[in-house]
Design a protein around this motif. Structure first.
Motif, PDB file in Angstrom:
ATOM      1  N   THR A  20       0.987  -1.223  -0.108  1.00 37.28           N
ATOM      2  CA  THR A  20       0.068   0.085   0.057  1.00 37.28           C
ATOM      3  C   THR A  20       0.738   1.295   0.170  1.00 37.28           C
ATOM      4  O   THR A  20       1.618   1.122   0.905  1.00 37.28           O
ATOM      5  N   ASP A  21       0.638   2.255  -0.869  1.00 34.99           N
ATOM      6  CA  ASP A  21       1.617   3.214  -1.008  1.00 34.99           C
ATOM      7  C   ASP A  21       1.052   4.352  -0.007  1.00 34.99           C
ATOM      8  O   ASP A  21       0.019   4.236   0.723  1.00 34.99           O
ATOM      9  N   ASP A  22       2.076   5.555   0.052  1.00 36.42           N
ATOM     10  CA  ASP A  22       1.784   6.453   0.942  1.00 36.42           C
ATOM     11  C   ASP A  22       0.172   7.084   0.673  1.00 36.42           C
ATOM     12  O   ASP A  22      -0.359   7.946   1.843  1.00 36.42           O
ATOM     13  N   ASN A  23      -0.224   7.205  -0.234  1.00 38.82           N
ATOM     14  CA  ASN A  23      -1.670   7.699  -0.501  1.00 38.82           C
ATOM     15  C   ASN A  23      -2.708   6.644  -0.131  1.00 38.82           C
ATOM     16  O   ASN A  23      -3.917   6.861  -0.433  1.00 38.82           O
ATOM     17  N   GLY A  24      -2.292   5.520   0.465  1.00 36.66           N
ATOM     18  CA  GLY A  24      -3.452   4.500   0.824  1.00 36.66           C
ATOM     19  C   GLY A  24      -3.700   3.542  -0.319  1.00 36.66           C
ATOM     20  O   GLY A  24      -4.668   2.585  -0.083  1.00 36.66           O
ATOM     21  N   LYS A  25      -3.317   3.683  -1.450  1.00 37.62           N
ATOM     22  CA  LYS A  25      -3.664   2.819  -2.747  1.00 37.62           C
ATOM     23  C   LYS A  25      -2.951   1.525  -2.547  1.00 37.62           C
ATOM     24  O   LYS A  25      -1.872   1.410  -2.568  1.00 37.62           O
ATOM     25  N   HIS A  27      -1.520  -1.743  -4.039  1.00 39.33           N
ATOM     26  CA  HIS A  27      -0.916  -2.388  -5.229  1.00 39.33           C
ATOM     27  C   HIS A  27      -0.659  -3.798  -5.207  1.00 39.33           C
ATOM     28  O   HIS A  27      -0.522  -4.510  -4.228  1.00 39.33           O
TER      29      HIS A  27
END
Length: 341
Positions: A20-25, A27
């Motif tokens: 999960t990236d820093d924006n909460g998305k 992957h």
């Protein structure tokens, strides 16, 4: 376990959560195969490998493989091929040891075991790759391995007479141009094989590419490995006049040059030396002319002066007899004068 889904193309795709990236998305990693079972197998294998890494169960062999694969886009084909060879031929001996538990003593024993089978330089390359892998997957473990001492390379620098004889036998053959470019450039084999007529403007040759062997053993054209290798060399008229006005300068690849050069030496009755030694010949001539190292390095594409110093040392060894004779003749003359006073 994730379930593979059939795509419109008829293939199957299986997705596994990656991060999960820093924006909460979230992957995902996708694995596509011809069958449902194959796609799910690929996804499961990835997850198991990831879990093993997280738990510290990564083996030296698997870590080395991952290290190389993760850098395929930034490493040169030659480096990838070298690393793969080291992984398959040497590091494979300790491939099953775990990264998290391998000890300095085990690494020392491994290095000692191959010390008599390869050169000190190769051992340093092997240890360099092993050290990089361990630093990547176990950053708090610093290697302090005792390595074999470096051995002074035994290189041969051709004389003017040898180069003249070589060119006499090469005249009109497919090796004439490569020899001229190496001896008077000095250009490397790969650079010569990648050279195009469009890279030449007047007497100026722009060295901007090299032909190298890819991991699959095919020959590919790539940009130089170092910034200093991208350079401009001004050649004398007689060399430029021999170069074709369009297309490739030579249809040979580096290994063909090596093999045919060895045969040419035999025909010319010359002692064997490497095609690469023509570069050393060029550097030694420029040095004898009093050309500053800075300009010799620029012309030859050397990033450091270490190679030049090695060349100069061997050049001076060849002159030892002449220099010693001059020294002894001087003292003999002095002694003769003293005896007659």
């Amino acid at each position: 376990m994730a379930t593979a889904k059939k795509l419109p193309s008829g293939s199957y795709r299986c997705q596994i959560y990656d991060y999960t990236d820093d924006n909460g998305k979230r992957h995902y990693k996708s694995f596509t195969a011809a069958t449902k079972k194959e796609a799910e197998y690929l996804a499961t294998s990835f997850k198991l490998e990831e879990t093993a890494t997280a738990k510290g169960n990564l083996t030296v062999g698997k870590a080395t493989e991952q290290y190389i694969n993760n850098r395929l886009s930034i490493l040169s084909p030659t480096t990838v091929r070298t690393y793969t060879g080291i992984a398959n031929n040497q590091i494979s001996k300790i491939a099953k040891l775990r990264i998290d538990s391998i000890t300095q003593e085990q690494i020392q024993v491994f290095i000692n075991s191959i010390a008599g089978t390869v050169s000190p330089k190769t051992i340093r390359n092997i240890h360099g790759l092993l050290n990089a892998v361990i630093r990547t997957y176990r950053p708090n473990f610093a290697l302090k391995t005792d390595l074999p001492k470096k051995v002074q390379p035994d290189i041969h620098i051709p004389s003017d007479d040898e180069v003249k004889q070589l060119l006499t036998y090469a005249k009109g053959t497919e090796l004439e141009i490569p020899i001229l470019l190496a001896a008077f450039g000095p250009m490397r084999r790969g650079e010569i094989c990648a050279l195009e007529a469009s890279d030449i403007n007047g007497n100026i040759v722009h060295v901007k590419n090299a032909m190298v062997k890819a991991p699959d053993k095919s020959w590919v054209i790539k940009a130089p490995k170092t910034y200093s290798s991208d350079r401009y060399i001004e050649f004398p008229d007689f060399v430029i006049d021999l170069l074709p006005e369009e297309g490739k300068i030579t249809n040979l690849h580096p290994n063909m040059i090596t093999d045919r050069f060895a045969n040419l030496l035999k025909k010319a009755g010359l002692k064997h030396f490497r095609f690469h030694d023509l570069r050393h010949y060029s550097a030694s001539i420029l040095h004898a002319m009093g050309i500053p190292d800075k300009y010799i390095m620029e012309r030859g594409g050397w990033s450091t002066s270490s190679t030049l110093k090695t060349v100069y040392q061997h050049t001076m060894r060849g002159k030892n007899k002449e220099i010693n004779k001059r020294i002894n003749d001087y003292f003999e003359s002095m002694q003769h004068e003293i005896q007659h006073e």
